[in-house]
Design a protein around this motif. Structure first.
Motif, PDB file in Angstrom:
ATOM      1  N   VAL B  24     -24.284 -16.317  15.503  1.00  0.00           N
ATOM      2  CA  VAL B  24     -23.811 -17.701  15.422  1.00  0.00           C
ATOM      3  C   VAL B  24     -22.611 -17.792  14.489  1.00  0.00           C
ATOM      4  N   LEU B  25     -21.875 -18.863  14.646  1.00  0.00           N
ATOM      5  CA  LEU B  25     -20.790 -19.179  13.724  1.00  0.00           C
ATOM      6  C   LEU B  25     -21.264 -20.335  12.843  1.00  0.00           C
ATOM      7  N   VAL B  26     -21.213 -20.131  11.540  1.00  0.00           N
ATOM      8  CA  VAL B  26     -21.649 -21.154  10.598  1.00  0.00           C
ATOM      9  C   VAL B  26     -20.414 -21.852  10.053  1.00  0.00           C
ATOM     10  N   SER B  27     -20.311 -23.152  10.291  1.00  0.00           N
ATOM     11  CA  SER B  27     -19.166 -23.901   9.766  1.00  0.00           C
ATOM     12  C   SER B  27     -19.622 -24.748   8.587  1.00  0.00           C
ATOM     13  N   SER B  28     -18.702 -24.929   7.648  1.00  0.00           N
ATOM     14  CA  SER B  28     -19.053 -25.629   6.412  1.00  0.00           C
ATOM     15  C   SER B  28     -17.836 -26.389   5.893  1.00  0.00           C
ATOM     16  N   ALA B  29     -18.091 -27.321   4.972  1.00  0.00           N
ATOM     17  CA  ALA B  29     -17.012 -28.109   4.356  1.00  0.00           C
ATOM     18  C   ALA B  29     -17.434 -28.509   2.955  1.00  0.00           C
ATOM     19  N   TRP B  30     -16.445 -28.509   2.053  1.00  0.00           N
ATOM     20  CA  TRP B  30     -16.706 -28.989   0.693  1.00  0.00           C
ATOM     21  C   TRP B  30     -15.385 -29.399   0.066  1.00  0.00           C
ATOM     22  N   GLN B  31     -15.306 -30.663  -0.299  1.00  0.00           N
ATOM     23  CA  GLN B  31     -14.118 -31.204  -0.980  1.00  0.00           C
ATOM     24  C   GLN B  31     -12.819 -30.813  -0.274  1.00  0.00           C
ATOM     25  N   GLY B  32     -12.766 -31.040   1.026  1.00  0.00           N
ATOM     26  CA  GLY B  32     -11.526 -30.853   1.785  1.00  0.00           C
ATOM     27  C   GLY B  32     -11.310 -29.447   2.304  1.00  0.00           C
ATOM     28  N   ASP B  33     -12.085 -28.490   1.809  1.00  0.00           N
ATOM     29  CA  ASP B  33     -11.988 -27.114   2.286  1.00  0.00           C
ATOM     30  C   ASP B  33     -13.031 -26.918   3.399  1.00  0.00           C
ATOM     31  N   PHE B 102      -7.956 -18.766  14.470  1.00  0.00           N
ATOM     32  CA  PHE B 102      -8.665 -18.285  15.662  1.00  0.00           C
ATOM     33  C   PHE B 102      -8.665 -19.304  16.794  1.00  0.00           C
ATOM     34  N   GLY B 103      -7.817 -20.317  16.675  1.00  0.00           N
ATOM     35  CA  GLY B 103      -7.656 -21.274  17.778  1.00  0.00           C
ATOM     36  C   GLY B 103      -8.900 -22.075  18.088  1.00  0.00           C
ATOM     37  N   LEU B 104      -9.662 -22.393  17.049  1.00  0.00           N
ATOM     38  CA  LEU B 104     -10.881 -23.173  17.259  1.00  0.00           C
ATOM     39  C   LEU B 104     -10.655 -24.622  16.820  1.00  0.00           C
ATOM     40  N   THR B 105     -11.425 -25.530  17.405  1.00  0.00           N
ATOM     41  CA  THR B 105     -11.236 -26.958  17.193  1.00  0.00           C
ATOM     42  C   THR B 105     -12.395 -27.536  16.391  1.00  0.00           C
ATOM     43  N   ALA B 106     -12.064 -28.149  15.248  1.00  0.00           N
ATOM     44  CA  ALA B 106     -13.093 -28.799  14.432  1.00  0.00           C
ATOM     45  C   ALA B 106     -13.344 -30.206  14.962  1.00  0.00           C
ATOM     46  N   MET B 107     -14.618 -30.504  15.216  1.00  0.00           N
ATOM     47  CA  MET B 107     -15.000 -31.848  15.663  1.00  0.00           C
ATOM     48  C   MET B 107     -15.918 -32.454  14.604  1.00  0.00           C
ATOM     49  N   ASN B 113     -21.118 -33.527   6.989  1.00  0.00           N
ATOM     50  CA  ASN B 113     -19.660 -33.464   6.879  1.00  0.00           C
ATOM     51  C   ASN B 113     -19.079 -32.157   7.403  1.00  0.00           C
ATOM     52  N   ALA B 114     -19.888 -31.107   7.502  1.00  0.00           N
ATOM     53  CA  ALA B 114     -19.396 -29.847   8.044  1.00  0.00           C
ATOM     54  C   ALA B 114     -18.975 -30.070   9.499  1.00  0.00           C
ATOM     55  N   PRO B 115     -17.866 -29.424   9.915  1.00  0.00           N
ATOM     56  CA  PRO B 115     -17.365 -29.670  11.273  1.00  0.00           C
ATOM     57  C   PRO B 115     -18.108 -28.867  12.341  1.00  0.00           C
ATOM     58  N   LEU B 116     -18.176 -29.437  13.527  1.00  0.00           N
ATOM     59  CA  LEU B 116     -18.678 -28.711  14.695  1.00  0.00           C
ATOM     60  C   LEU B 116     -17.540 -27.884  15.294  1.00  0.00           C
ATOM     61  N   ILE B 117     -17.845 -26.755  15.873  1.00  0.00           N
ATOM     62  CA  ILE B 117     -16.834 -25.970  16.594  1.00  0.00           C
ATOM     63  C   ILE B 117     -16.929 -26.349  18.070  1.00  0.00           C
ATOM     64  N   ASP B 118     -15.899 -27.012  18.534  1.00  0.00           N
ATOM     65  CA  ASP B 118     -15.887 -27.550  19.895  1.00  0.00           C
ATOM     66  C   ASP B 118     -16.093 -26.458  20.945  1.00  0.00           C
ATOM     67  N   GLU B 119     -15.512 -25.282  20.728  1.00  0.00           N
ATOM     68  CA  GLU B 119     -15.538 -24.214  21.738  1.00  0.00           C
ATOM     69  C   GLU B 119     -16.909 -23.542  21.891  1.00  0.00           C
ATOM     70  N   CYS B 120     -17.846 -23.860  21.020  1.00  0.00           N
ATOM     71  CA  CYS B 120     -19.210 -23.332  21.154  1.00  0.00           C
ATOM     72  C   CYS B 120     -20.038 -24.305  21.977  1.00  0.00           C
TER      73      CYS B 120
END
Lengths: 185, 185
Positions: B24-33, B102-107, B113-120
């Motif tokens: 799996v790909l784990v996406s995360s976010a914290w203070q703008g990063d 890597f040409g992925l789209t954050a949704m 608050n962590a973004p979803l990866i649209d391409e998954c």
């Protein structure tokens, strides 16, 4: 005669057979009683020592044997054993010898008393190292202390449960080794 | 335009996409990063609430974002994304925007608050419910609080890592539903 010719497998590489997420058969023994259960909720946790975590439901007959003995063997079946895998997961060992009922052969392990299932191409002998998460989460943390794998089986057709009574079978190999950093291989 | 049309997916059935053991790909976010990491050590732990456990290495840039925010999204990629999966696993997000690289789209997710990866094809929004095993085992226990799955994808070609830079791709379906007890389906 043994179904497979197996050799000792490096514990550090256990992930090669477990990280893909196959359905496994968990064998156990306690005071003369043995059992087998089908299990799909598990994960590698560490390379060295090789740690492995799994969820076990306390309603299973195997649960008592495993908790009392602090041992089990994780056996990896392939698609030719799907009938047995499904049968084992849908009956209880409290009134049945599952080895006999499903035509499986118990082999002695070298480090634990729980039996290996000969018909599975890979067997991992495990000792319980942490049961502190068992009451709250049913999560057992094991150290893999001995591994036996048939070297002739290079692309095992492992079973991957997706619920609703259906499995995906491990398919083609993608080799990306030339794109990995050496330290990640 | 979104790559997939996704609908809310029942949390109780999260195992249908996670129990097979995909990378799996784990996406995360914290203070703008934001960041993405590749991860293969995970397991379902409970149906309801849907609990999911995973091992995260504290050397990963994502580790800090995840630990500080207490949130992540588990995104399930398919074989068409293998280049990105391998690339993401072999670089660090501390100096790179992995979505862009890597040409992925954050949704935007709906509960974290962590973004979803649209391409998954499948995305699971997670909130940390127990970090007591993090220091000792790197084990995070998550509640899946929202799930988005593309219903058109009925046989996803998920990637199953077997070490040494190689993956098995999920292959054919075996349907044993007629041999399961109803309560086990």
């Amino acid at each position: 005669m043994a179904r497979y010719s197996k050799t000792d497998f490096p514990l550090h590489d256990a992930r090669c057979h477990l990280e893909t997420g196959p359905i496994v058969l968990v064998s156990s023994a306690w005071q003369g009683d043995t059992n087998i259960m089908t299990m799909g909720w598990h994960t590698m946790l560490q390379f060295t020592p090789a740690l492995f975590g799994c969820y076990l439901w306390d309603g299973n007959h195997s649960y008592d044997l495993i908790r009392r003995s602090g041992e089990c063997v994780i056996n990896v079946p392939t698609a030719d054993l799907a009938d047995a895998v499904v049968g084992i997961g849908n009956c209880t060992g409290s009134r049945l010898d599952k080895f006999e009922a499903f035509g499986l052969t118990a082999m002695a392990g070298s480090r634990v008393n729980a039996p290996l299932i000969d018909e599975c191409y890979a067997n991992f002998e495990c000792r319980l190292v942490d049961d502190r998460q068992v009451d709250e989460y049913g999560l057992f943390i094991w150290e893999i202390v001995q591994a036996h794998v048939a070297p002739a089986v290079t692309e095992p057709e492992t079973l991957h449960y997706r619920g609703k009574g259906q499995f995906r079978v491990a398919g083609r190999v993608l080799d990306y080794s030339d794109r990995f950093k050496p330290q990640n291989l």
